[in-house]
Design a protein around this motif. Structure first.
Motif, PDB file in Angstrom:
ATOM      1  N   ALA A  99       2.270  32.960   2.407  1.00 44.92           N
ATOM      2  CA  ALA A  99       2.888  32.281   3.541  1.00 44.92           C
ATOM      3  C   ALA A  99       3.137  30.824   3.179  1.00 44.92           C
ATOM      4  CB  ALA A  99       1.977  32.376   4.759  1.00 44.92           C
ATOM      5  N   PRO A 100       4.181  30.205   3.736  1.00 49.16           N
ATOM      6  CA  PRO A 100       4.473  28.796   3.419  1.00 49.16           C
ATOM      7  C   PRO A 100       3.282  27.871   3.629  1.00 49.16           C
ATOM      8  CG  PRO A 100       6.325  29.767   4.581  1.00 49.16           C
ATOM      9  CD  PRO A 100       5.227  30.799   4.598  1.00 49.16           C
ATOM     10  N   SER A 101       2.463  28.124   4.674  1.00 54.75           N
ATOM     11  CA  SER A 101       1.311  27.259   4.949  1.00 54.75           C
ATOM     12  C   SER A 101       0.271  27.326   3.845  1.00 54.75           C
ATOM     13  CB  SER A 101       0.676  27.638   6.288  1.00 54.75           C
ATOM     14  OG  SER A 101       0.228  28.994   6.250  1.00 54.75           O
ATOM     15  N   ASP A 102       0.248  28.431   3.110  1.00 50.86           N
ATOM     16  CA  ASP A 102      -0.657  28.607   1.977  1.00 50.86           C
ATOM     17  C   ASP A 102       0.007  28.127   0.695  1.00 50.86           C
ATOM     18  OD1 ASP A 102      -2.661  29.390   0.267  1.00 50.86           O
ATOM     19  OD2 ASP A 102      -2.327  31.532   0.513  1.00 50.86           O
ATOM     20  N   LEU A 103       1.249  28.490   0.532  1.00 48.45           N
ATOM     21  CA  LEU A 103       1.993  28.154  -0.676  1.00 48.45           C
ATOM     22  C   LEU A 103       2.114  26.645  -0.886  1.00 48.45           C
ATOM     23  CD1 LEU A 103       3.805  28.938  -3.074  1.00 48.45           C
ATOM     24  CD2 LEU A 103       5.707  29.143  -1.450  1.00 48.45           C
ATOM     25  N   VAL A 104       2.239  25.893   0.204  1.00 47.51           N
ATOM     26  CA  VAL A 104       2.458  24.459   0.093  1.00 47.51           C
ATOM     27  C   VAL A 104       1.341  23.767  -0.685  1.00 47.51           C
ATOM     28  CG1 VAL A 104       1.311  23.859   2.269  1.00 47.51           C
ATOM     29  CG2 VAL A 104       3.130  22.391   1.395  1.00 47.51           C
ATOM     30  N   ASN A 105       0.119  24.314  -0.603  1.00 49.84           N
ATOM     31  CA  ASN A 105      -1.000  23.699  -1.303  1.00 49.84           C
ATOM     32  C   ASN A 105      -0.873  23.806  -2.821  1.00 49.84           C
ATOM     33  OD1 ASN A 105      -2.450  22.972   1.084  1.00 49.84           O
ATOM     34  ND2 ASN A 105      -2.999  25.114   1.338  1.00 49.84           N
ATOM     35  N   TYR A 106      -0.127  24.777  -3.295  1.00 47.50           N
ATOM     36  CA  TYR A 106       0.037  24.973  -4.729  1.00 47.50           C
ATOM     37  C   TYR A 106       1.121  24.084  -5.325  1.00 47.50           C
ATOM     38  CZ  TYR A 106      -3.109  28.949  -4.852  1.00 47.50           C
ATOM     39  OH  TYR A 106      -4.223  29.737  -4.795  1.00 47.50           O
ATOM     40  N   VAL A 107       1.989  23.567  -4.494  1.00 48.70           N
ATOM     41  CA  VAL A 107       3.131  22.814  -5.017  1.00 48.70           C
ATOM     42  C   VAL A 107       3.146  21.352  -4.569  1.00 48.70           C
ATOM     43  CG1 VAL A 107       4.520  24.894  -5.167  1.00 48.70           C
ATOM     44  CG2 VAL A 107       4.634  23.523  -3.094  1.00 48.70           C
ATOM     45  N   LEU A 108       2.298  21.003  -3.614  1.00 52.47           N
ATOM     46  CA  LEU A 108       2.305  19.657  -3.047  1.00 52.47           C
ATOM     47  C   LEU A 108       1.440  18.677  -3.832  1.00 52.47           C
ATOM     48  CD1 LEU A 108       3.326  18.040  -0.511  1.00 52.47           C
ATOM     49  CD2 LEU A 108       1.156  18.631   0.563  1.00 52.47           C
ATOM     50  N   PHE A 109       0.303  19.161  -4.338  1.00 56.27           N
ATOM     51  CA  PHE A 109      -0.726  18.248  -4.818  1.00 56.27           C
ATOM     52  C   PHE A 109      -0.725  18.050  -6.328  1.00 56.27           C
ATOM     53  CE2 PHE A 109      -2.349  19.899  -0.768  1.00 56.27           C
ATOM     54  CZ  PHE A 109      -2.520  18.706  -0.102  1.00 56.27           C
ATOM     55  N   GLY A 110      -1.350  16.942  -6.743  1.00 56.49           N
ATOM     56  CA  GLY A 110      -1.598  16.634  -8.137  1.00 56.49           C
ATOM     57  C   GLY A 110      -2.950  15.963  -8.232  1.00 56.49           C
ATOM     58  N   ASP A 111      -3.323  15.517  -9.414  1.00 52.65           N
ATOM     59  CA  ASP A 111      -4.604  14.863  -9.652  1.00 52.65           C
ATOM     60  C   ASP A 111      -4.380  13.459 -10.213  1.00 52.65           C
ATOM     61  OD1 ASP A 111      -5.739  17.338  -8.969  1.00 52.65           O
ATOM     62  OD2 ASP A 111      -5.738  17.999 -11.063  1.00 52.65           O
ATOM     63  N   GLY A 112      -5.330  12.563  -9.983  1.00 53.26           N
ATOM     64  CA  GLY A 112      -5.210  11.216 -10.537  1.00 53.26           C
ATOM     65  C   GLY A 112      -6.217  10.259  -9.925  1.00 53.26           C
ATOM     66  N   ALA A 113      -6.213   9.030 -10.427  1.00 60.47           N
ATOM     67  CA  ALA A 113      -7.123   7.994  -9.934  1.00 60.47           C
ATOM     68  C   ALA A 113      -6.482   6.627 -10.103  1.00 60.47           C
ATOM     69  CB  ALA A 113      -8.463   8.041 -10.670  1.00 60.47           C
ATOM     70  N   GLY A 114      -6.925   5.693  -9.281  1.00 61.75           N
ATOM     71  CA  GLY A 114      -6.473   4.310  -9.389  1.00 61.75           C
ATOM     72  C   GLY A 114      -7.593   3.370  -8.998  1.00 61.75           C
ATOM     73  N   ALA A 115      -7.506   2.118  -9.421  1.00 58.84           N
ATOM     74  CA  ALA A 115      -8.566   1.153  -9.151  1.00 58.84           C
ATOM     75  C   ALA A 115      -7.981  -0.249  -9.079  1.00 58.84           C
ATOM     76  CB  ALA A 115      -9.638   1.221 -10.236  1.00 58.84           C
ATOM     77  N   ALA A 116      -8.701  -1.129  -8.402  1.00 63.91           N
ATOM     78  CA  ALA A 116      -8.294  -2.531  -8.311  1.00 63.91           C
ATOM     79  C   ALA A 116      -9.518  -3.424  -8.390  1.00 63.91           C
ATOM     80  CB  ALA A 116      -7.539  -2.797  -7.013  1.00 63.91           C
ATOM     81  N   VAL A 117      -9.357  -4.561  -9.021  1.00 61.60           N
ATOM     82  CA  VAL A 117     -10.387  -5.596  -9.031  1.00 61.60           C
ATOM     83  C   VAL A 117     -10.063  -6.594  -7.934  1.00 61.60           C
ATOM     84  CG1 VAL A 117     -11.400  -7.512 -10.330  1.00 61.60           C
ATOM     85  CG2 VAL A 117     -10.912  -5.339 -11.478  1.00 61.60           C
ATOM     86  N   LEU A 118     -11.038  -6.810  -7.042  1.00 59.55           N
ATOM     87  CA  LEU A 118     -10.900  -7.788  -5.968  1.00 59.55           C
ATOM     88  C   LEU A 118     -11.748  -9.019  -6.294  1.00 59.55           C
ATOM     89  CD1 LEU A 118     -11.151  -5.541  -2.764  1.00 59.55           C
ATOM     90  CD2 LEU A 118      -9.115  -6.187  -4.068  1.00 59.55           C
ATOM     91  N   THR A 119     -11.223 -10.194  -5.957  1.00 54.10           N
ATOM     92  CA  THR A 119     -11.918 -11.440  -6.278  1.00 54.10           C
ATOM     93  C   THR A 119     -11.826 -12.419  -5.108  1.00 54.10           C
ATOM     94  OG1 THR A 119      -9.926 -12.422  -7.243  1.00 54.10           O
ATOM     95  CG2 THR A 119     -11.351 -11.186  -8.727  1.00 54.10           C
ATOM     96  N   ASP A 120     -12.642 -13.452  -5.173  1.00 54.29           N
ATOM     97  CA  ASP A 120     -12.590 -14.489  -4.144  1.00 54.29           C
ATOM     98  C   ASP A 120     -11.716 -15.667  -4.566  1.00 54.29           C
ATOM     99  OD1 ASP A 120     -14.201 -15.572  -6.117  1.00 54.29           O
ATOM    100  OD2 ASP A 120     -15.673 -16.401  -4.710  1.00 54.29           O
ATOM    101  N   GLU A 121     -11.125 -15.596  -5.762  1.00 53.24           N
ATOM    102  CA  GLU A 121     -10.230 -16.644  -6.235  1.00 53.24           C
ATOM    103  C   GLU A 121      -8.938 -16.015  -6.742  1.00 53.24           C
ATOM    104  OE1 GLU A 121     -12.240 -18.878  -9.213  1.00 53.24           O
ATOM    105  OE2 GLU A 121     -13.521 -19.945  -7.778  1.00 53.24           O
ATOM    106  N   PRO A 122      -7.834 -16.730  -6.655  1.00 54.14           N
ATOM    107  CA  PRO A 122      -6.549 -16.174  -7.088  1.00 54.14           C
ATOM    108  C   PRO A 122      -6.406 -16.154  -8.606  1.00 54.14           C
ATOM    109  CG  PRO A 122      -6.243 -18.421  -6.291  1.00 54.14           C
ATOM    110  CD  PRO A 122      -7.678 -18.069  -6.023  1.00 54.14           C
ATOM    111  N   VAL A 123      -6.931 -15.094  -9.216  1.00 56.59           N
ATOM    112  CA  VAL A 123      -6.820 -14.926 -10.664  1.00 56.59           C
ATOM    113  C   VAL A 123      -5.994 -13.671 -10.939  1.00 56.59           C
ATOM    114  CG1 VAL A 123      -9.001 -16.086 -11.119  1.00 56.59           C
ATOM    115  CG2 VAL A 123      -8.971 -13.613 -10.762  1.00 56.59           C
ATOM    116  N   GLY A 124      -5.620 -13.479 -12.184  1.00 53.22           N
ATOM    117  CA  GLY A 124      -4.862 -12.292 -12.537  1.00 53.22           C
ATOM    118  C   GLY A 124      -3.525 -12.241 -11.826  1.00 53.22           C
ATOM    119  N   GLU A 125      -3.292 -11.189 -11.058  1.00 53.00           N
ATOM    120  CA  GLU A 125      -2.021 -11.019 -10.346  1.00 53.00           C
ATOM    121  C   GLU A 125      -1.849 -12.007  -9.198  1.00 53.00           C
ATOM    122  OE1 GLU A 125       0.460  -9.224 -11.149  1.00 53.00           O
ATOM    123  OE2 GLU A 125      -0.370  -7.886 -12.666  1.00 53.00           O
TER     124      GLU A 125
END
Length: 349
Positions: A174-200
């Protein structure tokens, strides 16, 4: 408004995003390959979903797990720290937002800290879907704005493929089941937060994180199976895509105007818009309804698939390639599992 230039609207010190790092597992998988392995109709994927490629932590042909969530988060976190030009010893806390931890215990955030060589600092793991990355950003921002910490690492990631049986022929699903096989992927992201304007040198001006699901049915459920019920005839991942398709565009517009009101910004002040990343087709639909023609859209889902809590960091990574001094960006994120409104605003100084 505060009279102190060193205080944010919510009180405390301003907080800056110094860098971002991301990690996608393996080569991109296109719709032809996905259709070959699962039995899904390639044309249906391209028309109904509108996502062209995605990345998987598992080998589609053998089922072998090539990357864990901790693997991807550690890689993204290491890249963010390196890009910030800081040392791992300077990281004073680690926050991870995810819906798909590797294990219930130990918390994946602690495995990530261990792999990075970070020790003797507070760690936090937030169990959440698409809003988890924003929740991690919100907590990290609050910790630094309080004055107790100066530098921290916030991470978002998901390995959604662990919930899918790639040996199953879904051609008659059924489309409600099938969508899970074609919608998703895997991955990760991260950010460094600081109290001073450094880097970006990008200030995190505001973060929105609000539960709005009182009395509402979940739009998405991911089951957890223990020894007593692991053989139950239950689908591991279910999604009410019709409810999501109806509700998310409406909620996105509400979030946009709420964020603008909190910031005293007008739509014309926006240089960039980071819309919710459900799928290629849904993101186009939502962006049209947000209707901010002055802002350049920053999206990634058509190439990365919906990899949950990695998405905001993947968007920010693309944003930083374009953003110049004085420009403003606003991001909208929605979690449909039990309906959470989320978003954030950035300004490059």
């Amino acid at each position: 408004m505060t009279d102190n230039p060193h205080e944010t609207r919510a009180g405390g010190r301003p907080v800056y995003l110094a860098s971002v790092g991301t990690a996608l597992p393996g080569d991109p998988v296109d719709n032809a390959e996905l259709a070959r392995v699962t039995g899904a109709n390639q044309e249906w994927i391209e028309v109904f979903i509108g996502t062209r490629t995605r990345h998987f932590a598992r080998d589609l042909n053998t089922g072998e797990v090539r990357f864990s969530l901790a693997d991807l988060c550690a890689r993204a976190g290491g890249r963010a720290v390196e890009a910030a030009g800081t040392d791992l010893a300077d990281i004073e806390f680690v926050v991870l937002g995810t819906a798909t931890p590797d294990t219930l215990m130990p918390a994946t955030v602690n495995e990530v800290a261990d792999r990075l060589g970070i020790d003797q600092v507070p760690t936090f793991q937030l169990q959440s879907g698409c809003a988890g990355a924003v929740q991690a950003l919100s907590l990290g921002r609050s910790l630094i704005a309080s004055g107790e910490y100066r530098t921290g690492l916030v991470i978002g990631g998901d390995v959604c493929s662990k919930h899918l049986d790639i040996r199953r022929d879904v051609s008659k699903a059924a489309p409600s089941d099938l969508v899970n096989y074609v919608l998703f992927g895997d991955g990760a992201g991260a950010a460094v937060l600081t109290d001073e304007p450094v880097g970006e040198q990008v200030e995190v001006k505001h973060v929105l994180n609000r539960f709005t699901g009182l009395g509402r049915q979940p739009g998405q459920v991911i089951e957890w199976f223990g020894l007593a019920d692991r053989h139950d005839d239950r689908q591991a991942l279910t999604e009410d895509y019709k409810a999501i398709e109806e509700q998310v565009p409406v909620m996105a517009v509400e979030i946009l105007w709420e964020l603008l009101g909190e910031l005293d910004w007008s739509p014309d002040d926006l240089d960039y818009l980071l819309p919710p990343q459900l799928s290629g087709r849904m993101t186009r639909k939502i962006t049209e309804q947000l209707d901010v023609p002055s802002a350049t859209e920053v999206s990634c889902v058509a190439e990365t698939g919906n990899n949950g809590n990695a998405l905001p960091f993947l968007q920010i990574e693309r944003l930083l390639e374009k953003m110049t001094a004085g420009q403003k960006a606003l991001a909208v994120a929605i979690e449909s599992s039990k309906w959470i409104k989320a978003g954030f605003a950035l300004e490059k100084i």
